[in-house]
Design a protein around this motif. Sequence first.
Motif, PDB file in Angstrom:
ATOM      1  N   VAL A 159       1.328  -0.653   0.426  1.00  0.00           N
ATOM      2  CA  VAL A 159      -0.312  -0.101  -0.161  1.00  0.00           C
ATOM      3  C   VAL A 159       0.392   1.455  -0.341  1.00  0.00           C
ATOM      4  O   VAL A 159       0.008   2.214  -0.843  1.00  0.00           O
ATOM      5  N   GLN A 160       2.189   1.422   0.888  1.00  0.00           N
ATOM      6  CA  GLN A 160       2.431   1.988   0.971  1.00  0.00           C
ATOM      7  C   GLN A 160       2.656   2.984   0.053  1.00  0.00           C
ATOM      8  O   GLN A 160       3.517   4.261  -0.721  1.00  0.00           O
ATOM      9  N   ARG A 161       3.992   1.729  -1.447  1.00  0.00           N
ATOM     10  CA  ARG A 161       4.392   1.767  -2.344  1.00  0.00           C
ATOM     11  C   ARG A 161       3.628   2.305  -3.801  1.00  0.00           C
ATOM     12  O   ARG A 161       3.804   3.310  -4.322  1.00  0.00           O
ATOM     13  N   PHE A 162       2.485   1.466  -3.610  1.00  0.00           N
ATOM     14  CA  PHE A 162       1.222   1.869  -4.315  1.00  0.00           C
ATOM     15  C   PHE A 162       0.814   3.577  -3.676  1.00  0.00           C
ATOM     16  O   PHE A 162       1.170   4.548  -4.981  1.00  0.00           O
ATOM     17  N   ILE A 163       0.929   4.313  -2.577  1.00  0.00           N
ATOM     18  CA  ILE A 163       0.271   5.318  -2.866  1.00  0.00           C
ATOM     19  C   ILE A 163       2.284   6.460  -2.706  1.00  0.00           C
ATOM     20  O   ILE A 163       1.758   7.706  -3.719  1.00  0.00           O
ATOM     21  N   ASP A 164       2.854   5.871  -2.846  1.00  0.00           N
ATOM     22  CA  ASP A 164       4.342   6.886  -3.392  1.00  0.00           C
ATOM     23  C   ASP A 164       4.400   7.058  -4.650  1.00  0.00           C
ATOM     24  O   ASP A 164       4.263   8.504  -5.416  1.00  0.00           O
ATOM     25  N   ASN A 165       4.197   5.588  -5.233  1.00  0.00           N
ATOM     26  CA  ASN A 165       3.951   5.695  -7.038  1.00  0.00           C
ATOM     27  C   ASN A 165       3.062   6.375  -7.436  1.00  0.00           C
ATOM     28  O   ASN A 165       2.987   7.066  -8.311  1.00  0.00           O
ATOM     29  N   SER A 193     -12.586   9.506  -3.537  1.00  0.00           N
ATOM     30  CA  SER A 193     -11.916  10.310  -1.838  1.00  0.00           C
ATOM     31  C   SER A 193     -10.499  10.232  -1.915  1.00  0.00           C
ATOM     32  O   SER A 193      -9.856  11.048  -1.671  1.00  0.00           O
ATOM     33  N   VAL A 194     -10.217   8.710  -2.513  1.00  0.00           N
ATOM     34  CA  VAL A 194      -8.848   8.976  -2.155  1.00  0.00           C
ATOM     35  C   VAL A 194      -7.977   9.405  -3.474  1.00  0.00           C
ATOM     36  O   VAL A 194      -7.226   9.582  -2.735  1.00  0.00           O
ATOM     37  N   CYS A 195      -8.428   9.381  -4.581  1.00  0.00           N
ATOM     38  CA  CYS A 195      -7.790   9.942  -5.479  1.00  0.00           C
ATOM     39  C   CYS A 195      -7.245  11.519  -5.627  1.00  0.00           C
ATOM     40  O   CYS A 195      -6.777  12.301  -5.242  1.00  0.00           O
ATOM     41  N   LEU A 216      -4.455   6.104   4.603  1.00  0.00           N
ATOM     42  CA  LEU A 216      -4.597   7.156   4.052  1.00  0.00           C
ATOM     43  C   LEU A 216      -5.127   8.300   5.147  1.00  0.00           C
ATOM     44  O   LEU A 216      -4.975   8.664   5.751  1.00  0.00           O
ATOM     45  N   GLY A 217      -6.002   7.350   6.020  1.00  0.00           N
ATOM     46  CA  GLY A 217      -6.493   8.207   7.354  1.00  0.00           C
ATOM     47  C   GLY A 217      -8.077   8.901   6.943  1.00  0.00           C
ATOM     48  O   GLY A 217      -8.377   9.153   7.864  1.00  0.00           O
ATOM     49  N   LEU A 218      -8.494   8.077   6.109  1.00  0.00           N
ATOM     50  CA  LEU A 218      -9.513   8.878   5.950  1.00  0.00           C
ATOM     51  C   LEU A 218     -10.716   7.898   6.142  1.00  0.00           C
ATOM     52  O   LEU A 218     -10.504   6.856   7.045  1.00  0.00           O
ATOM     53  N   PRO A 219     -12.149   8.125   6.965  1.00  0.00           N
ATOM     54  CA  PRO A 219     -13.125   8.503   8.120  1.00  0.00           C
ATOM     55  C   PRO A 219     -13.581   6.737   7.643  1.00  0.00           C
ATOM     56  O   PRO A 219     -13.274   6.758   6.014  1.00  0.00           O
ATOM     57  N   MET A 220     -14.073   6.165   8.240  1.00  0.00           N
ATOM     58  CA  MET A 220     -15.027   4.472   7.379  1.00  0.00           C
ATOM     59  C   MET A 220     -15.849   4.913   7.474  1.00  0.00           C
ATOM     60  O   MET A 220     -16.910   4.690   5.998  1.00  0.00           O
ATOM     61  N   GLU A 221     -16.429   6.320   7.488  1.00  0.00           N
ATOM     62  CA  GLU A 221     -17.936   6.711   6.310  1.00  0.00           C
ATOM     63  C   GLU A 221     -16.874   6.776   5.142  1.00  0.00           C
ATOM     64  O   GLU A 221     -18.124   6.581   4.029  1.00  0.00           O
ATOM     65  N   ILE A 222     -15.740   6.975   4.780  1.00  0.00           N
ATOM     66  CA  ILE A 222     -15.498   7.143   3.500  1.00  0.00           C
ATOM     67  C   ILE A 222     -15.189   5.191   3.008  1.00  0.00           C
ATOM     68  O   ILE A 222     -15.524   5.421   1.608  1.00  0.00           O
TER      69      ILE A 222
END
Length: 302
Positions: A3-9, A33-35, A173-179
Amino acid sequence: MDVQRFIDNAIDEIRREVKGKAIIALSGGVDSSVCAVLAHRALGENLVPVYVDSGLMRRFESERIVELFSHLNLMKVDASERFLNALRGVTDPEQKRKIIGETFIRVFEEVASEVGAEYLIQGTIYPDRIESEGGIKSHHNVGGLPLHIEFKGIIEPMRDLYKDEVREVARALGLPMEISERMPYPGPGLAVRIVGEITREKLEVVRTANAIVEEEISSFKPWQAFAAVIGKATGVKGDNRVYGWVVAVRAVTSRDAMTADVLELPWGALRRISSRITGEIPGVSRVVYDITPKPPGTIEFE
């Protein structure tokens, strides 16, 4: 998936592709939202998140999305009349999707011109591409896009992810569970939950019925649960014959949206849903439960 590699890339890709300002199509779903969070980390003030109210959203959805993303300086555009006018008289599902896709793009182009952005970022994921390219159905943000687009580029950093992987990224990414745990909702909105022509009456029926279904089924942890208006049929209310709307209820389990199975709901829950929909929506004459898996059915009706 790392996951962290994906986020960085993904952050690196956005920075590499965008030369200047970009807008991001933010619908409030987990994908966009993630995007949006990834793009904001990559571009900061050079990103303009845009939420387009198409008039095809669920009850109270627009207000909640604005509230959730106000910290990103979200720009809201009310284009509901524009969408409904463009869809008037249209009955073919693929034509609906293409009209919605083009209308979204034209609105985004106008906003981009106002704010000086030349790039569009979208939360397109792998199943969107597979279904569009495979001819199953045109997703509004892939196969529904018009041929001529004024953006210098469209960036889709999540194009190779499945939905469960997107949720992993959302949690990281720490998004709330609602998302992060939010039930999938189609980009064309309630338009694909109305079989045939879209009218204001049908929209109000399906919007209310959808809210009832989500409220009643949420405790059973479906992948997706919703209501759709699929036609009309004869019924009886009081001592009077009515020719009212038929509402189909659908609840499925899935991992990646490529396949889905029917959620086996308790009989009491189904009876309660039927009673509420027919009792709270005067124009509905009957309720049915769709027990078709995917394949052969798709998750949405259109």
